[in-house]
Write a protein that holds these residues in place. Structure first.
Motif, PDB file in Angstrom:
ATOM      1  N   LEU A 155    -139.931  31.250  66.083  1.00  0.00           N
ATOM      2  CA  LEU A 155    -139.553  30.163  65.179  1.00  0.00           C
ATOM      3  C   LEU A 155    -140.476  30.129  63.963  1.00  0.00           C
ATOM      4  N   ASP A 156    -141.773  30.278  64.185  1.00  0.00           N
ATOM      5  CA  ASP A 156    -142.737  30.274  63.086  1.00  0.00           C
ATOM      6  C   ASP A 156    -142.423  31.389  62.089  1.00  0.00           C
ATOM      7  N   GLU A 157    -142.103  32.554  62.579  1.00  0.00           N
ATOM      8  CA  GLU A 157    -141.784  33.675  61.695  1.00  0.00           C
ATOM      9  C   GLU A 157    -140.483  33.431  60.938  1.00  0.00           C
ATOM     10  N   LEU A 158    -139.474  32.907  61.615  1.00  0.00           N
ATOM     11  CA  LEU A 158    -138.216  32.594  60.934  1.00  0.00           C
ATOM     12  C   LEU A 158    -138.427  31.561  59.832  1.00  0.00           C
ATOM     13  N   GLU A 164    -140.224  31.901  52.182  1.00  0.00           N
ATOM     14  CA  GLU A 164    -140.490  32.920  51.156  1.00  0.00           C
ATOM     15  C   GLU A 164    -139.273  33.258  50.323  1.00  0.00           C
ATOM     16  N   ARG A 165    -138.113  32.857  50.734  1.00  0.00           N
ATOM     17  CA  ARG A 165    -136.883  33.171  49.965  1.00  0.00           C
ATOM     18  C   ARG A 165    -136.750  32.337  48.751  1.00  0.00           C
TER      19      ARG A 165
END
Length: 165
Positions: A155-158, A164-165
């Motif tokens: 979840l943290d990575e998602l 960042e988008r």
């Protein structure tokens, strides 16, 4: 991409305290199981859940459980190396709450299972979920902490990629 601290004054101690709390809860529940159940004993709780006493000499889902004993030291070594890496990451990023919660949950779970491997030569499992004759492999508080930690890492990575988008 490198992870920033997120808070210059953030402390490592709350994350270590969480890991220690998980180890204590894990070892307490396993001590109860070892004290009140013999290997293979089970108590019906609901139509889909039992308390059992099971020993796992392998890894997740009893992987390498019948390997002859060397796996005890392999899994202990992997857990110790993982703990060192997690401590390094927690120290580098103490202000990233979800990331650190995930890592400290994995750390507490890994240490809880290492204590079992060193003390008994196996991990004590006791949570048995089942449905219509199908049983999920028995697990324990440490395994649950590792699973929650892994899910939180994903979840943290998602969330990071989305930001960042």
């Amino acid at each position: 991409m490198a992870r920033g601290n997120g808070n210059g004054r953030a402390s490592l101690w709350p994350w270590l305290a969480w890991a220690v709390l998980l180890v204590i809860a894990d070892q307490f529940t396993k001590t109860l199981i070892l004290g009140y159940y013999r290997l293979g004993d089970a108590t019906y709780v609901t139509s889909f859940f039992n308390i059992v006493r099971a020993h796992n000499t392998g890894a997740a889902f009893s992987f390498l459980a019948d390997a002859g004993g060397w796996q005890r030291w392999l899994f202990t070594g992997i857990a110790v190396a993982t703990a060192a890496f997690i401590l390094w990451q927690l120290r580098a990023h103490p202000g990233q709450k979800l990331f650190c919660f995930a890592l400290s949950s994995i750390l507490g779970g890994a240490i809880g299972n290492v204590v079992d491997r060193l003390q008994h030569g196996y991990v004590v499992d006791f949570l048995d979920f089942h449905l219509r004759g199908w049983h999920f492999p028995a697990f324990n508080v440490a395994d649950a902490a590792i699973t929650v930690g892994a899910a939180c890492l994903i979840l943290d990575e998602l969330l990071r990629v989305r930001r960042e988008r």
